[in-house]
Design a protein around this motif. Structure first.
Motif, PDB file in Angstrom:
ATOM      1  N   GLU A 135       9.885  -4.330  14.369  1.00 31.76           N
ATOM      2  CA  GLU A 135       8.386  -4.422  13.116  1.00 31.76           C
ATOM      3  C   GLU A 135       8.071  -4.712  11.499  1.00 31.76           C
ATOM      4  OE1 GLU A 135      10.873  -2.031  14.617  1.00 31.76           O
ATOM      5  OE2 GLU A 135       9.335  -1.544  15.856  1.00 31.76           O
ATOM      6  N   ASP A 136      10.159  -4.873  11.254  1.00 33.63           N
ATOM      7  CA  ASP A 136       9.817  -5.853  10.005  1.00 33.63           C
ATOM      8  C   ASP A 136       9.434  -7.641  10.139  1.00 33.63           C
ATOM      9  OD1 ASP A 136      11.476  -3.943   8.748  1.00 33.63           O
ATOM     10  OD2 ASP A 136      13.593  -5.043   9.104  1.00 33.63           O
ATOM     11  N   TRP A 137       9.835  -7.874  11.723  1.00 31.72           N
ATOM     12  CA  TRP A 137       9.298  -9.585  11.957  1.00 31.72           C
ATOM     13  C   TRP A 137       7.758  -9.660  11.587  1.00 31.72           C
ATOM     14  CZ3 TRP A 137      11.848 -13.759  10.660  1.00 31.72           C
ATOM     15  CH2 TRP A 137      13.428 -14.055  10.619  1.00 31.72           C
ATOM     16  N   MET A 138       7.527  -8.266  12.677  1.00 30.88           N
ATOM     17  CA  MET A 138       5.942  -9.121  12.252  1.00 30.88           C
ATOM     18  C   MET A 138       5.196  -8.327  11.177  1.00 30.88           C
ATOM     19  SD  MET A 138       5.483  -9.396  15.567  1.00 30.88           S
ATOM     20  CE  MET A 138       3.716  -9.129  15.586  1.00 30.88           C
ATOM     21  N   GLY A 139       5.671  -7.218  10.410  1.00 36.01           N
ATOM     22  CA  GLY A 139       5.083  -7.149   9.016  1.00 36.01           C
ATOM     23  C   GLY A 139       5.160  -8.183   7.742  1.00 36.01           C
ATOM     24  N   LEU A 140       6.202  -9.242   8.197  1.00 36.82           N
ATOM     25  CA  LEU A 140       6.618 -10.047   7.839  1.00 36.82           C
ATOM     26  C   LEU A 140       5.592 -11.316   7.954  1.00 36.82           C
ATOM     27  CD1 LEU A 140       8.563 -12.750   6.109  1.00 36.82           C
ATOM     28  CD2 LEU A 140       9.189 -12.831   7.659  1.00 36.82           C
ATOM     29  N   LYS A 141       5.402 -11.907   9.093  1.00 40.90           N
ATOM     30  CA  LYS A 141       4.209 -12.739   9.333  1.00 40.90           C
ATOM     31  C   LYS A 141       3.041 -12.491   9.223  1.00 40.90           C
ATOM     32  CE  LYS A 141       2.057 -15.449  12.909  1.00 40.90           C
ATOM     33  NZ  LYS A 141       2.486 -16.547  12.410  1.00 40.90           N
ATOM     34  N   ALA A 142       2.202 -11.028   9.180  1.00 37.62           N
ATOM     35  CA  ALA A 142       1.228 -10.447   8.841  1.00 37.62           C
ATOM     36  C   ALA A 142       1.592 -10.872   6.924  1.00 37.62           C
ATOM     37  CB  ALA A 142       1.644  -8.954   8.926  1.00 37.62           C
ATOM     38  N   LEU A 143       2.433 -10.196   6.482  1.00 37.48           N
ATOM     39  CA  LEU A 143       2.466 -11.403   5.230  1.00 37.48           C
ATOM     40  C   LEU A 143       2.169 -12.505   5.339  1.00 37.48           C
ATOM     41  CD1 LEU A 143       2.746 -10.205   1.720  1.00 37.48           C
ATOM     42  CD2 LEU A 143       5.195 -10.781   2.977  1.00 37.48           C
ATOM     43  N   LEU A 144       2.979 -13.704   5.939  1.00 37.22           N
ATOM     44  CA  LEU A 144       2.593 -14.854   5.980  1.00 37.22           C
ATOM     45  C   LEU A 144       1.441 -15.347   6.094  1.00 37.22           C
ATOM     46  CD1 LEU A 144       6.200 -15.835   7.251  1.00 37.22           C
ATOM     47  CD2 LEU A 144       5.687 -16.224   5.173  1.00 37.22           C
ATOM     48  N   VAL A 145       0.733 -14.213   6.572  1.00 37.42           N
ATOM     49  CA  VAL A 145      -0.665 -15.131   7.764  1.00 37.42           C
ATOM     50  C   VAL A 145      -1.728 -14.699   6.353  1.00 37.42           C
ATOM     51  CG1 VAL A 145      -2.589 -14.022   9.106  1.00 37.42           C
ATOM     52  CG2 VAL A 145      -0.787 -14.787   9.826  1.00 37.42           C
ATOM     53  N   GLU A 146      -1.474 -13.185   5.651  1.00 43.79           N
ATOM     54  CA  GLU A 146      -2.343 -12.826   4.562  1.00 43.79           C
ATOM     55  C   GLU A 146      -2.238 -13.470   3.228  1.00 43.79           C
ATOM     56  OE1 GLU A 146      -1.047  -8.609   5.245  1.00 43.79           O
ATOM     57  OE2 GLU A 146      -2.613  -9.058   6.559  1.00 43.79           O
ATOM     58  N   THR A 147      -1.101 -13.760   3.053  1.00 41.22           N
ATOM     59  CA  THR A 147      -1.111 -14.672   1.815  1.00 41.22           C
ATOM     60  C   THR A 147      -1.784 -16.059   2.280  1.00 41.22           C
ATOM     61  OG1 THR A 147       1.507 -13.962   1.705  1.00 41.22           O
ATOM     62  CG2 THR A 147       0.913 -16.081   0.522  1.00 41.22           C
ATOM     63  N   LYS A 148      -1.207 -16.637   3.235  1.00 41.65           N
ATOM     64  CA  LYS A 148      -2.079 -18.262   3.491  1.00 41.65           C
ATOM     65  C   LYS A 148      -3.758 -17.846   3.155  1.00 41.65           C
ATOM     66  CE  LYS A 148      -2.058 -21.863   6.943  1.00 41.65           C
ATOM     67  NZ  LYS A 148      -2.055 -21.801   8.098  1.00 41.65           N
ATOM     68  N   ALA A 149      -4.159 -16.572   3.979  1.00 46.62           N
ATOM     69  CA  ALA A 149      -5.831 -17.128   3.436  1.00 46.62           C
ATOM     70  C   ALA A 149      -5.845 -16.482   2.163  1.00 46.62           C
ATOM     71  CB  ALA A 149      -6.058 -15.203   4.080  1.00 46.62           C
ATOM     72  N   ALA A 150      -5.248 -15.639   1.001  1.00 45.56           N
ATOM     73  CA  ALA A 150      -5.672 -15.353  -0.541  1.00 45.56           C
ATOM     74  C   ALA A 150      -5.271 -16.385  -1.091  1.00 45.56           C
ATOM     75  CB  ALA A 150      -4.501 -14.543  -1.098  1.00 45.56           C
ATOM     76  N   PHE A 151      -4.589 -17.135   0.124  1.00 43.03           N
ATOM     77  CA  PHE A 151      -4.759 -18.817  -0.959  1.00 43.03           C
ATOM     78  C   PHE A 151      -4.644 -20.191  -0.667  1.00 43.03           C
ATOM     79  CE2 PHE A 151       0.754 -18.775  -2.417  1.00 43.03           C
ATOM     80  CZ  PHE A 151      -0.149 -17.667  -2.973  1.00 43.03           C
ATOM     81  N   LYS A 152      -5.974 -20.007  -0.441  1.00 48.41           N
ATOM     82  CA  LYS A 152      -6.493 -20.589   0.901  1.00 48.41           C
ATOM     83  C   LYS A 152      -8.018 -21.322  -0.071  1.00 48.41           C
ATOM     84  CE  LYS A 152      -9.932 -21.234   4.290  1.00 48.41           C
ATOM     85  NZ  LYS A 152     -10.515 -21.604   6.141  1.00 48.41           N
ATOM     86  N   GLY A 153      -8.438 -22.593  -0.398  1.00 40.52           N
ATOM     87  CA  GLY A 153      -8.486 -23.594  -0.781  1.00 40.52           C
ATOM     88  C   GLY A 153      -8.218 -23.671  -2.649  1.00 40.52           C
ATOM     89  N   THR A 154      -6.941 -23.008  -3.126  1.00 43.40           N
ATOM     90  CA  THR A 154      -6.397 -23.669  -3.974  1.00 43.40           C
ATOM     91  C   THR A 154      -5.525 -24.204  -3.862  1.00 43.40           C
ATOM     92  OG1 THR A 154      -4.853 -21.762  -3.705  1.00 43.40           O
ATOM     93  CG2 THR A 154      -6.294 -20.788  -4.205  1.00 43.40           C
ATOM     94  N   GLY A 155      -4.817 -24.471  -3.216  1.00 42.55           N
ATOM     95  CA  GLY A 155      -3.800 -25.805  -3.180  1.00 42.55           C
ATOM     96  C   GLY A 155      -2.768 -25.626  -3.231  1.00 42.55           C
TER      97      GLY A 155
END
Length: 170
Positions: free
Chosen positions: A89-109
């Motif tokens: 569950e920790d690892w799946m949560g980490l993966k979700a955090l990374l995916v969502e961080t990437k989406a939040a940073f999209k287009g910002t460099g």
């Protein structure tokens, strides 16, 4: 590094540099063409990660706080240093955090990096979860050996195992 609270708030902000120190850091980063990141976690600073990554709501709260801090401080991204995810569950949560961080940073460099301990188990989990697709860089903590810091031989061994298990940089 600072910490993440279980509810997604930013914790231990007393470790964050003051305005004058941040101005110097930003000037040095600009002068040398480097990125200035905020690190979350590190040794004994990761207790909030499991609860924070466990729900979409707490991850969203954290990301709102993270983006606000990056905007205010003039940073270029984030480094995650969770020592260490323990459960699936920790690892799946980490993966979700990374995916969502990437989406939040999209287009910002903005960039995402992550530190991990090279014990072959973590490299396999990182590879299985395709974590490298969400990060700009993975930091292998080959200096971090139980009981003392690394020997040269340990660093060489862990670098080789990382190359063998993780996907190549693209």
């Amino acid at each position: 590094s600072i910490e993440v609270a279980p509810n997604g708030a930013l914790a231990a902000m007393d470790r964050f540099p003051n305005h004058a120190e941040m101005s110097k850091a930003r000037a040095a980063a600009a002068k040398w063409g480097t990125k200035l990141l905020i690190c979350f976690g590190g040794n004994a600073r990761t207790h909030g990660f499991p609860k924070m990554v466990s729900s979409k709501e707490t991850r969203a709260a954290f990301l709102a706080n993270l983006v606000g801090l990056i905007d205010r401080a003039g940073l270029h991204g984030v480094d995650y240093n969770w020592e260490y995810p323990q459960t699936r569950e920790d690892w799946m949560g980490l993966k979700a955090l990374l995916v969502e961080t990437k989406a939040a940073f999209k287009g910002t460099g903005r960039v995402i990096t992550m530190a991990y301990y090279p014990d072959t188990r973590q490299e396999r989990l990182l590879a299985d979860l395709k974590v490298a697709e969400e990060c700009d860089l993975l930091h292998m903590m080959s200096y971090d050996q139980p009981g003392r810091h690394s020997t040269w031989d340990f660093a060489v061994k862990t670098a080789a195992q990382g190359v063998a298990i993780l996907p190549p940089a693209t």
